[in-house]
Design a protein around this motif. Structure first.
Motif, PDB file in Angstrom:
ATOM      1  N   GLN A 172       0.189  -1.360   0.064  1.00  0.00           N
ATOM      2  CA  GLN A 172       0.204  -0.195   0.351  1.00  0.00           C
ATOM      3  C   GLN A 172       0.663   1.507   0.079  1.00  0.00           C
ATOM      4  O   GLN A 172       1.746   1.106   0.075  1.00  0.00           O
ATOM      5  CB  GLN A 172      -0.672   0.565   0.835  1.00  0.00           C
ATOM      6  N   ALA A 173       0.552   2.573  -0.954  1.00  0.00           N
ATOM      7  CA  ALA A 173       1.589   3.599  -0.874  1.00  0.00           C
ATOM      8  C   ALA A 173       0.677   4.532   0.580  1.00  0.00           C
ATOM      9  O   ALA A 173       0.935   6.175   0.447  1.00  0.00           O
ATOM     10  CB  ALA A 173       0.534   3.862  -2.099  1.00  0.00           C
ATOM     11  N   ASN A 174      -0.428   4.017   1.158  1.00  0.00           N
ATOM     12  CA  ASN A 174      -0.706   5.358   1.840  1.00  0.00           C
ATOM     13  C   ASN A 174      -0.522   4.495   3.201  1.00  0.00           C
ATOM     14  O   ASN A 174      -0.137   3.236   3.663  1.00  0.00           O
ATOM     15  CB  ASN A 174      -2.001   6.069   1.631  1.00  0.00           C
ATOM     16  N   GLY A 175      -1.773   5.116   4.570  1.00  0.00           N
ATOM     17  CA  GLY A 175      -2.268   4.044   6.216  1.00  0.00           C
ATOM     18  C   GLY A 175      -3.048   3.632   6.034  1.00  0.00           C
ATOM     19  O   GLY A 175      -3.608   3.635   7.082  1.00  0.00           O
ATOM     20  N   TYR A 176      -4.163   4.183   4.869  1.00  0.00           N
ATOM     21  CA  TYR A 176      -5.246   3.156   5.310  1.00  0.00           C
ATOM     22  C   TYR A 176      -5.890   2.600   4.058  1.00  0.00           C
ATOM     23  O   TYR A 176      -7.264   1.580   4.446  1.00  0.00           O
ATOM     24  CB  TYR A 176      -6.556   5.263   4.871  1.00  0.00           C
TER      25      TYR A 176
END
Length: 212
Positions: free
Chosen positions: A156-160
């Protein structure tokens, strides 16, 4: 609660409220209800005629961590789990019995390969939790000598987006094992699939009579 947060969709054993569906509209972490709904959809619609696959909703997976042996055995026997070729566990890092946690990953039991495969879109952050769950259930599934195999997968490229990754990987793996009856050789997941999935889920909810 019902007036301020009305039900969007009741589907088999899942219930989505509008606050749950709103998580799909923006860059938000997905909760148990969204993943549970999708696993119900896979079980009762997309793979309803495939008895080799068993999709275990996140709240059930969470309970499995804390059930005593007799309860766990009863649950798995009720669903003929020991006869399933592939079992999908939507796994949360939550260390308590209630809802919560901060990261989703996917643990898949492959009976043909005598292996539990773990797919984590954020490095190996959920490895300890997945190994603990494997050790909890493997004897009841006739998999006492099973191996644990952490798999390289799209990150994933983000935290969500961990929940979206679990949903996409579940789709990806279920399609592959339905055709090849094994996980080894699984091709990589495309980032475009992940990017499109929130909109696809909203369309699915609408198609089933829900509101978005």
């Amino acid at each position: 609660m019902s007036k301020t947060d009305p039900i969007s969709l009741s589907f088999h054993d899942s219930c989505l409220r509008m606050s749950d569906v709103q998580l799909l509209h923006g860059p938000r972490w997905l909760n148990d209800q969204i993943l549970s709904f999708y696993y119900e959809y896979l079980s009762h619609v997309k793979y309803k005629d495939n008895n080799d696959l068993y999709f275990i909703a996140p709240e059930v997976t969470q309970c499995m961590k804390y059930m005593d042996d007799s309860e766990l055995e009863m649950l798995l026997d009720k669903n003929n789990a020991a006869y399933k070729l592939f079992i999908f566990f939507a796994l949360n890092d939550n260390g308590a019995t209630e809802e919560g946690g901060s990261h989703w990953s996917l643990l898949v039991m492959s009976q043909p390969e005598k292996t539990f495969f773990h797919f984590d879109s954020f490095g190996n952050s959920n490895t300890a939790t997945s190994v603990k769950l494997m050790n909890r259930v493997k004897d009841f599934l006739g998999m006492r000598l099973a191996k644990f195999c952490p798999m390289r997968c799209l990150q994933q490229a983000n935290g969500y987006d961990c929940g979206i990754h679990v949903i996409c990987m579940t789709d990806h793996i279920a399609d592959y094992v339905s055709r090849f009856e094994m996980i080894n050789g699984l091709p990589g997941l495309h980032i475009e699939t992940v990017k499109a999935k929130r909109a696809e889920l909203l369309k699915l909810i609408l198609s089933l009579g829900g509101s978005c």
